[in-house]
Design a protein around this motif. Structure first.
Motif, PDB file in Angstrom:
ATOM      1  N   ILE A  54      -3.705   5.488   6.348  1.00  0.00           N
ATOM      2  CA  ILE A  54      -3.434   4.020   6.138  1.00  0.00           C
ATOM      3  C   ILE A  54      -4.642   3.584   5.364  1.00  0.00           C
ATOM      4  CG2 ILE A  54      -3.748   1.786   7.437  1.00  0.00           C
ATOM      5  CD1 ILE A  54      -1.879   2.886   9.675  1.00  0.00           C
ATOM      6  N   ASN A 104      -6.113   5.444   3.112  1.00  0.00           N
ATOM      7  CA  ASN A 104      -6.329   5.697   1.740  1.00  0.00           C
ATOM      8  C   ASN A 104      -4.900   4.971   0.943  1.00  0.00           C
ATOM      9  OD1 ASN A 104      -7.909   7.873   2.180  1.00  0.00           O
ATOM     10  ND2 ASN A 104      -6.506   9.320   2.942  1.00  0.00           N
ATOM     11  N   SER A 105      -4.064   4.574   1.576  1.00  0.00           N
ATOM     12  CA  SER A 105      -3.036   3.643   1.216  1.00  0.00           C
ATOM     13  C   SER A 105      -3.638   2.522   0.538  1.00  0.00           C
ATOM     14  CB  SER A 105      -1.877   3.484   2.129  1.00  0.00           C
ATOM     15  OG  SER A 105      -2.332   2.534   2.911  1.00  0.00           O
ATOM     16  N   GLU A 107      -4.507   2.808  -2.989  1.00  0.00           N
ATOM     17  CA  GLU A 107      -3.600   2.714  -4.253  1.00  0.00           C
ATOM     18  C   GLU A 107      -3.550   1.286  -4.866  1.00  0.00           C
ATOM     19  OE1 GLU A 107       0.141   4.413  -2.689  1.00  0.00           O
ATOM     20  OE2 GLU A 107      -1.024   6.120  -1.850  1.00  0.00           O
ATOM     21  N   SER A 160       1.363  -1.114  -3.623  1.00  0.00           N
ATOM     22  CA  SER A 160       1.824  -0.129  -2.859  1.00  0.00           C
ATOM     23  C   SER A 160       2.659  -0.776  -1.899  1.00  0.00           C
ATOM     24  CB  SER A 160       0.853   0.967  -2.262  1.00  0.00           C
ATOM     25  OG  SER A 160       0.073   0.206  -1.505  1.00  0.00           O
ATOM     26  N   SER A 206       2.991   0.600   1.037  1.00  0.00           N
ATOM     27  CA  SER A 206       2.296   0.811   2.481  1.00  0.00           C
ATOM     28  C   SER A 206       1.348  -0.529   2.581  1.00  0.00           C
ATOM     29  CB  SER A 206       1.450   2.216   2.429  1.00  0.00           C
ATOM     30  OG  SER A 206       0.724   2.173   1.430  1.00  0.00           O
ATOM     31  N   THR A 243       1.638  -2.873   5.830  1.00  0.00           N
ATOM     32  CA  THR A 243       0.224  -2.972   6.658  1.00  0.00           C
ATOM     33  C   THR A 243       0.185  -4.412   6.989  1.00  0.00           C
ATOM     34  OG1 THR A 243      -0.238  -0.567   6.004  1.00  0.00           O
ATOM     35  CG2 THR A 243      -1.841  -2.326   6.983  1.00  0.00           C
TER      36      THR A 243
END
Length: 152
Positions: free
Chosen positions: A61, A63-64, A67, A71, A73, A77
Motif C-alpha cells: 500500500i 509503495n502504491s 506511483e 493510480s 490503488s 485507499t
C-alpha cells in the motif's frame, strides 16, 4: 609518491572510522527501535502487524502511493480512508451517547407538583359540614334498619 601512499592510508583510516561510526549509529538506532517497540502502543501495534504477516500488505500500500495520485490503488485507499473516518465518527457519537445514557439513565423523567389553592368561605365550610352530617345520619339509619330487619 610517498605523499600519495600516505594520503591513501589516511583516507583508508578515515573510511574505517566512518564505517565504525555508521555501524555504531545503526546499532544505536536498532536498540532505540527495539525499545520503542517494547514501550509504546505504536511499537506494539507495529510488532503485532509484523507477527501476523500483514507487513508486506501495508508495504505494498505504501509503495502504491509512490506511483502518485493517478493510480487506482491511491483512489481506492483514499476512498477506504474516507469511509473509515466517517464510520469512526459515527461510532464515536454512539459511544458518547451510550456513556451519557449510562450517566443519566435510560429515561429522563420530569416531575411537576401542581398545587391548587382554593379559597373557601365559612359559609361553604358550614354547608359542607351539614351535608356530611346528613350523609352520616343517613348511612347510620340505613345500617340500623338492615341490622334490625336481619334480627327479626
Amino acid at each position: 609518491m610517498a605523499d600519495d601512499k600516505e594520503a591513501d592510508f589516511v583516507d583508508y583510516l578515515d573510511s574505517i572510522k566512518r564505517k565504525d561510526w555508521i555501524l555504531a549509529n545503526e546499532a544505536r538506532a536498532a536498540q532505540l527501535r527495539k525499545e520503542w517497540r517494547e514501550t509504546t502502543w505504536a511499537g506494539m501495534l507495529t510488532a503485532a502487524v509484523e507477527s501476523i504477516g500483514a507487513a508486506p500488505f501495508f508495504l505494498a500500500i505504501g509503495n502504491s502511493f509512490e506511483e502518485g495520485e493517478d493510480s487506482n490503488s491511491f483512489y481506492l485507499t483514499s476512498l477506504l480512508y474516507k469511509i473509515g473516518i466517517i464510520t469512526s465518527s459515527i461510532i464515536s457519537v454512539y459511544m458518547v451517547g451510550w456513556m451519557m445514557r449510562m450517566i443519566t439513565g435510560d429515561e429522563i423523567v420530569v416531575e411537576r407538583e401542581v398545587v391548587i389553592v382554593e379559597e373557601v368561605t365559612r359559609s361553604q365550610v358550614k354547608a359542607e359540614k351539614r351535608r356530611a352530617a346528613r350523609e352520616k345520619r343517613k348511612k347510620q339509619g340505613e345500617g340500623g334498619d338492615n341490622l334490625s330487619s336481619s334480627i327479626q
